[in-house]
Design an enzyme around this catalytic site. Structure first.
Site, PDB file in Angstrom:
ATOM      1  N   LEU A  50       0.819  -1.216   0.000  1.00  0.00           N
ATOM      2  CA  LEU A  50       0.000   0.000   0.000  1.00  0.00           C
ATOM      3  C   LEU A  50       0.854   1.268   0.000  1.00  0.00           C
ATOM      4  CD1 LEU A  50      -2.782  -1.025   2.592  1.00  0.00           C
ATOM      5  CD2 LEU A  50      -2.985  -1.023   0.104  1.00  0.00           C
ATOM      6  N   CYS A  94      -7.491  -5.355   1.732  1.00  0.00           N
ATOM      7  CA  CYS A  94      -6.093  -5.616   1.331  1.00  0.00           C
ATOM      8  C   CYS A  94      -5.580  -6.790   2.169  1.00  0.00           C
ATOM      9  CB  CYS A  94      -5.212  -4.400   1.567  1.00  0.00           C
ATOM     10  SG  CYS A  94      -3.467  -4.775   1.340  1.00  0.00           S
ATOM     11  N   GLY A 149      -6.716  -4.630 -13.305  1.00  0.00           N
ATOM     12  CA  GLY A 149      -5.377  -4.186 -12.947  1.00  0.00           C
ATOM     13  C   GLY A 149      -4.306  -5.082 -13.544  1.00  0.00           C
ATOM     14  N   SER A 150      -4.356  -6.354 -13.181  1.00  0.00           N
ATOM     15  CA  SER A 150      -3.317  -7.278 -13.646  1.00  0.00           C
ATOM     16  C   SER A 150      -3.234  -7.339 -15.161  1.00  0.00           C
ATOM     17  CB  SER A 150      -3.592  -8.681 -13.119  1.00  0.00           C
ATOM     18  OG  SER A 150      -3.553  -8.685 -11.724  1.00  0.00           O
TER      19      SER A 150
END
Lengths: 303, 270
Positions: free
Chosen positions: A75, A128, A263-264
Site C-alpha cells: 500500500l 487488502c 489491474g493485472s
C-alpha cells in the site's frame, strides 16, 4: 438502437464501464489522464493513508507460472494530503479515491483533504490481504466496518463504495453490514492472500513473504462472489478480479455487476486493454441487441 | 519452450570484477540476457535482500551477461557483495532500446550509466565515427575507459574522461564537454545515460541544436511490468514506455530533470 457504454453504479454515472482498479498505476494525475484517454471509464487511486507510506522492499511482485500475479507492494502511497493537492487541478477524469485506515477517524480526516477536489466516489479498502491493521483486518471486524461506513457516510455527500475480499469473516456478512450502514455500492473482490517460494534458494520470494494473488486465476472466484452478492442483496456491484478480456467483462455483467475494474491485465497487455474491452463489449451488445449496459446486468441469475 | 520473461530465473555468479572501489561487475551465464538490446533492463533479485532494476552489461563471452553495480543503498550494496558461486534471480528483459543511428555519434555516460553505452558500442558499425564521454567524480571512480577503447578499436573514435575534481582527464562536468563537442562538430546522434541532471543538460544541448538525442532514464521501480506505477514520469512509465526516450519527447516532459518520486510516490525536487 446503437448501443452505448454508459453505466450507473447506484448514484455513480460513468461513460464507460471499465475502470482501473486500485493499487495499479495510481499515483500521477498525468497517468490518470492517459488512462482516461485510453478508454478507462474511471480510475481508482492507490489506497491512500493518513500519512505517506513507503511500502515494502522489493521483491513486491511475482509472476505466477500458469498466470496471475502475487503482489505485496505494501500500500505504498504519498498520503491523502499530498495526493489531494496533486489531483486538485483535475476537471475531466472521473477519479474514485481509495482510502485505507484503521479507525473511523482516519477516513474522516482523509475525506476532509479532498474537499477542493472533484471526486466521483470514495472506495473504502476493507480487504487488502497483506498489510497489518488495515484492509482485511478491518473488513473482518463487523463492528469496525459499521463504524467506518457510518462515519464516512456522515462526512461526505460523495457516493461511497466498500471493496470487500476473502478474509476470515464471510464477505457476504461484510457486504450486509456495509449495506445496513448506508454504503452506496460494493466492489468485489480484492486480491487473495497467497505466496511463492523459490525452490533453488528455498526462500519465499516476496520480501513480505505473503501477498495478494490477482489476475486470471482468481477470475472464477471473483465471478462467483459477484453472483452471490447480487443474488442475496439489492446493491450496485463493481466486479473486480482477473478480468482481462471483453468476455470476462460480459460474464461479470451477467453475474450482476454494473461496472468492472481491472489491474493485472495491464501487466500482461498494457494500457490498450481498456480500448480492446470497450470495443468487445459494444460488439457483443450489437450482436445481442442491447442498447445499454444495464440490459445485461444480472441476466445469468434468471436461469 | 520460450522463456516467460516475467518468471524469475535463478543464475549463479561466475566471476566478479572490481571496476573501482565502489563498482563491481558480476558475470553469469544466461542466453536471454546475453542478447538484450542496449537500454533494456532486468529486475535482479538478491535473495533475502531486495530486487532492483539493472541495465544489462555486455560480456565478451557468448552466452554470458553481466551487471555492473555501484554500492549505494541496501539493495545495491547487497548485489555488490554477491560472491562467486552465489545465486541471484533475474527476470526480463524489460523496456525498449536505443534507436541505432549511423555516422558521427556521441555517447555520454556517467557512473554506472555507462553500462547501456557499452552495450550500445557493440552495435556500432565499423564506419561510425564514435566519441565517448565518460563522467566521474574523481580518478578512483573512472571505469570502462579501456573497455570503450577496445570495443572501438576498428572505428574512428575518441574516449574522453572528465572528472569533477580534475584528478584525471579533463576537469569539470561531463556536460561541459558535451556542450563543447556539440558546438564544434556536427553529430548525427547523441546517446546519454547517467544522473538525471546530466541527462537533462545533454538532452537540452542536443535537442536545441536539432540533433537526434536519446536518454535511458532511471526511476524508483518496484514491479518493472507497468503495474505499480512508481516509475512514472509525467504520463510515461519508465519500465514500459522507456527506459529510452528521445529528446523531442523529453523536452515536453515537465518532470524530467526537475522532479523524481520517492518510495511513497511523492514528487521531490532534484
Amino acid at each position: 438502437m446503437e448501443p452505448n457504454l454508459v453505466t450507473s453504479i447506484g448514484p455513480i454515472r460513468l461513460d464507460r464501464p471499465v475502470m482501473l482498479a486500485s493499487g495499479i498505476l495510481g499515483i500521477s494525475l498525468d497517468v490518470f489522464n492517459r488512462l482516461y484517454r485510453s478508454g478507462a471509464g474511471a480510475v481508482v487511486t492507490k489506497s491512500l493513508s493518513t500519512e505517506p507510506w513507503e511500502g515494502y522492499p522489493n521483491p513486491t511482485i511475482f509472476s505466477v507460472k500458469g498466470g496471475g500475479w502475487i503482489n505485496a507492494v505494501g500500500l505504498s502511497n504519498p498520503g491523502a494530503e499530498n495526493f489531494a493537492k496533486m489531483i486538485e487541478p483535475n476537471k475531466d477524469v472521473p477519479i474514485i479515491v481509495s482510502l485505507v485506515g484503521s479507525i473511523p477517524e482516519d477516513f474522516e480526516n482523509m475525506i476532509k483533504q479532498f474537499e477542493k477536489c472533484k471526486v466521483t466516489a470514495y472506495e473504502l479498502n476493507l480487504s487488502c490481504p497483506h498489510v497489518a491493521k488495515v484492509g482485511l483486518e478491518v473488513g473482518d471486524d463487523p463492528e469496525l466496518v459499521k463504524k467506518i461506513v457510518t462515519t464516512v457516510k456522515n462526512s461526505t455527500n460523495v457516493p461511497v463504495i466498500a471493496k470487500v475480499g476473502l478474509g476470515t469473516t464471510h464477505y457476504l456478512n461484510t457486504v450486509g453490514t456495509a449495506i445496513e450502514s448506508g454504503i452506496d455500492a460494493i466492489t468485489a473482490i480484492n486480491t487473495v492472500r497467497a505466496m511463492a517460494i523459490d525452490v533453488e534458494t528455498q526462500r519465499p520470494i516476496l520480501s513480505n513473504k505473503f501477498g495478494g494473488l490477482s489476475g486470471t486465476p482468481i477470475k472464477p472466484i471473483a465471478l462467483r462472489c459477484v453472483y452471490e452478492i447480487s443474488s442475496k442483496y439489492d446493491i450496485p456491484i463493481i466486479g473486480c478480479g482477473g478480468i482481462s478480456t471483453w468476455e470476462d467483462a460480459i460474464e461479470f455483467f451477467l453475474a450482476g455487476a454494473s461496472a468492472i475494474q481491472l489491474g493485472s491485465a495491464i501487466g500482461d497487455n498494457w494500457i490498450d486493454v481498456f480500448d480492446e474491452i470497450n470495443t468487445g463489449i459494444l460488439q457483443y451488445m450489437k450482436k445481442k441487441n442491447y442498447s445499454k449496459i444495464e440490459d445485461m446486468v444480472g441476466l445469468a441469475k434468471k436461469s | 519452450m520460450q522463456r516467460n520473461h516475467n518468471h524469475t530465473t535463478i543464475v549463479t555468479v561466475e566471476k566478479v570484477i572490481d571496476e573501482t572501489p565502489t563498482v563491481r561487475t558480476l558475470i553469469f551465464s544466461d542466453e536471454v540476457m546475453s542478447n538484450v538490446l542496449p537500454g533494456q533492463f532486468a529486475m535482479v533479485w538478491i535473495p533475502g535482500i531486495n530486487e532492483l532494476p539493472m541495465s544489462v552489461m555486455i560480456s565478451n563471452e557468448s552466452g554470458k551477461a553481466a551487471f555492473t553495480v555501484r554500492k549505494h543503498g541496501a539493495a545495491s550494496t547487497g548485489l555488490f557483495n554477491v560472491q562467486v558461486g552465489q545465486q541471484i534471480g533475474i527476470r526480463g528483459p524489460y523496456g525498449n532500446s536505443f534507436d541505432l543511428k549511423e555516422g558521427k555519434l556521441l555517447l555520454v555516460g556517467g557512473g554506472t550509466g555507462l553500462v547501456p553505452m557499452m552495450r550500445l558500442l557493440i552495435h556500432v558499425k565499423p564506419t561510425d565515427d564514435v566519441t565517448v564521454l565518460i563522467g566521474a567524480k574523481s580518478k578512483d571512480e573512472v571505469f570502462f575507459e579501456d573497455l570503450a577503447n577496445r570495443l572501438l578499436e576498428n572505428n574512428v573514435h575518441k574516449v574522453i574522461v572528465s572528472t569533477d575534481d580534475g584528478s584525471y582527464g579533463e576537469k569539470g562536468f561531463v556536460t561541459d564537454l558535451v556542450e563543447k563537442h556539440l558546438s564544434q562538430a556536427k553529430y548525427d546522434a547523441v546517446y546519454v545515460c547517467g544522473p538525471e541532471i546530466m541527462m537533462y543538460k545533454t538532452v537540452q544541448s542536443a535537442h536545441s541544436r536539432g540533433i537526434f538525442v536519446q536518454a535511458s532514464l532511471e526511476r524508483m521501480m518496484k514491479c518493472g511490468v507497468g503495474i505499480c506505477g512508481s516509475c512514472c514520469i509525467g504520463e510515461d512509465l519508465v519500465c514500459k514506455d522507456g527506459t529510452v526516450f528521445d529528446g523531442e519527447h523529453l523536452s515536453k516532459n515537465k518532470e524530467f530533470g526537475n522532479f523524481h518520486r520517492n518510495k511513497a510516490g511523492i514528487l521531490e525536487n532534484y
